[in-house]
Design an enzyme around this catalytic site. Structure first.
Site, mmCIF file in Angstrom:
data_model
loop_
_atom_site.group_PDB
_atom_site.id
_atom_site.type_symbol
_atom_site.label_atom_id
_atom_site.label_comp_id
_atom_site.label_asym_id
_atom_site.label_seq_id
_atom_site.Cartn_x
_atom_site.Cartn_y
_atom_site.Cartn_z
ATOM 1 N N ASN A 8 0.843 -1.197 0.000
ATOM 2 C CA ASN A 8 0.000 0.000 0.000
ATOM 3 C C ASN A 8 0.876 1.244 0.000
ATOM 4 O O ASN A 8 1.966 1.276 0.587
ATOM 5 C CB ASN A 8 -1.006 0.002 1.165
ATOM 6 C CG ASN A 8 -0.423 -0.131 2.536
ATOM 7 O OD1 ASN A 8 0.615 -0.768 2.724
ATOM 8 N ND2 ASN A 8 -1.058 0.456 3.526
ATOM 9 N N ILE A 9 0.400 2.248 -0.718
ATOM 10 C CA ILE A 9 1.132 3.495 -0.886
ATOM 11 C C ILE A 9 0.151 4.628 -0.595
ATOM 12 O O ILE A 9 -0.792 4.844 -1.368
ATOM 13 C CB ILE A 9 1.690 3.628 -2.328
ATOM 14 C CG1 ILE A 9 2.541 2.412 -2.689
ATOM 15 C CG2 ILE A 9 2.492 4.929 -2.469
ATOM 16 C CD1 ILE A 9 2.870 2.288 -4.173
ATOM 17 N N GLU A 10 0.350 5.313 0.521
ATOM 18 C CA GLU A 10 -0.588 6.352 0.936
ATOM 19 C C GLU A 10 -0.146 7.725 0.432
ATOM 20 O O GLU A 10 0.944 7.880 -0.142
ATOM 21 C CB GLU A 10 -0.731 6.315 2.463
ATOM 22 C CG GLU A 10 -1.288 4.973 2.913
ATOM 23 C CD GLU A 10 -1.526 4.863 4.405
ATOM 24 O OE1 GLU A 10 -1.064 5.743 5.171
ATOM 25 O OE2 GLU A 10 -2.192 3.890 4.806
ATOM 26 N N CYS B 189 -4.077 0.508 -2.561
ATOM 27 C CA CYS B 189 -3.916 -0.693 -1.739
ATOM 28 C C CYS B 189 -2.843 -1.601 -2.338
ATOM 29 O O CYS B 189 -2.560 -1.556 -3.545
ATOM 30 C CB CYS B 189 -5.219 -1.480 -1.687
ATOM 31 S SG CYS B 189 -6.554 -0.686 -0.792
ATOM 32 N N GLU C 7 -3.022 -4.779 -2.937
ATOM 33 C CA GLU C 7 -3.555 -5.731 -3.929
ATOM 34 C C GLU C 7 -3.571 -5.111 -5.320
ATOM 35 O O GLU C 7 -3.205 -5.737 -6.309
ATOM 36 C CB GLU C 7 -4.990 -6.144 -3.552
ATOM 37 C CG GLU C 7 -5.111 -6.893 -2.253
ATOM 38 C CD GLU C 7 -5.330 -5.984 -1.051
ATOM 39 O OE1 GLU C 7 -4.744 -4.883 -0.997
ATOM 40 O OE2 GLU C 7 -6.090 -6.387 -0.164
ATOM 41 N N CYS D 96 -10.218 -4.985 0.395
ATOM 42 C CA CYS D 96 -11.317 -4.017 0.442
ATOM 43 C C CYS D 96 -12.225 -4.206 -0.775
ATOM 44 O O CYS D 96 -11.879 -4.915 -1.735
ATOM 45 C CB CYS D 96 -10.768 -2.593 0.502
ATOM 46 S SG CYS D 96 -10.219 -1.969 -1.103
ATOM 47 N N CYS E 294 -10.704 -3.294 -4.209
ATOM 48 C CA CYS E 294 -9.752 -4.305 -4.690
ATOM 49 C C CYS E 294 -10.479 -5.555 -5.164
ATOM 50 O O CYS E 294 -10.062 -6.196 -6.132
ATOM 51 C CB CYS E 294 -8.734 -4.647 -3.609
ATOM 52 S SG CYS E 294 -7.546 -3.303 -3.368
HETATM 53 N N1 THU Z 1 -5.218 -1.468 2.586
HETATM 54 C C1 THU Z 1 -4.668 -2.316 1.662
HETATM 55 O O1 THU Z 1 -3.582 -2.058 1.118
HETATM 56 N N2 THU Z 1 -5.335 -3.443 1.367
HETATM 57 C C2 THU Z 1 -6.495 -3.836 1.968
HETATM 58 O O2 THU Z 1 -7.034 -4.876 1.630
HETATM 59 C C3 THU Z 1 -7.091 -3.033 3.019
HETATM 60 C C4 THU Z 1 -6.485 -1.706 3.237
HETATM 61 C C5 THU Z 1 -4.479 -0.254 2.937
HETATM 62 C C6 THU Z 1 -5.098 1.032 2.497
HETATM 63 C C7 THU Z 1 -4.511 2.006 3.498
HETATM 64 O O3 THU Z 1 -3.229 2.391 3.042
HETATM 65 C C8 THU Z 1 -4.343 1.174 4.758
HETATM 66 O O4 THU Z 1 -4.364 -0.178 4.343
HETATM 67 C C9 THU Z 1 -5.419 1.402 5.804
HETATM 68 O O5 THU Z 1 -6.679 1.309 5.261
#
Ligand code: THU
Length: 135
Positions: free
Chosen positions: A44-46, A55, A57, A93, A96
């Site tokens: 994941n890259i915010e 996300c 995935e 999520c 995804c």
């Molecule tokens: N996130 C994912 O990368 N995959 C998931 O299936 C659920 C959530 C990430 C998004 C965000 O960067 C962090 O987790 C918190 O929601």
């Protein structure tokens, strides 16, 4: 199969180390297996403005798709609070799930990873029944 599940679980856990999650402090890694046997990983890259984040995935899936891959055999996902090993499972999520449904068969295994020895396996269609599709 067992061997591949462990290999994918390890790849997802390794990818998780690369997560960029300074806002949520929730680190996720994913690993997709394609027909050739190659594994593509993502984390994941915010982003400070929230919207552009992605996300793990979708990062993994889109890396593979953008390299021309179209045949997906499995995905492994590992997630949990940053800085320690996952203490639970991290199901994908909704966004995804829709993205996976675009490229992956309903029977494709989705492997949720706590550690390489503790996994839960679902079929994509169990997690995302009646997916919208235009194909
Ligand atoms: N996130 C994912 O990368 N995959 C998931 O299936 C659920 C959530 C990430 C998004 C965000 O960067 C962090 O987790 C918190 O929601």
């Amino acid at each position: 199969m067992e061997e591949m599940r462990i290999k994918l679980a390890r790849a997802a856990l390794d990818a998780r180390q690369k997560a960029y999650c300074p806002y949520s402090h929730f680190a996720v890694g994913a690993a997709v297996l394609v027909k050739s046997g190659k594994i593509y990983t993502g984390c994941n890259i915010e982003n400070a403005t929230q919207g552009p984040g992605v996300c793990a995935e979708r990062a993994a899936l889109y890396k593979a798709v953008s390299e021309g891959e179209r045949e997906f055999l499995a995905i492994a996902i590992a997630g949990g609070p940053e800085g320690r090993e996952p203490d639970g499972f991290c199901p994908p999520c909704g966004v995804c799930r829709q993205a996976l449904a675009e490229f992956c068969a309903g029977e494709m295994p989705v492997i949720l990873v706590k550690n390489p020895e503790e996994t839960q396996v679902y079929r994509l269609e169990e997690l995302f029944p009646l997916a919208f599709s235009m194909r």
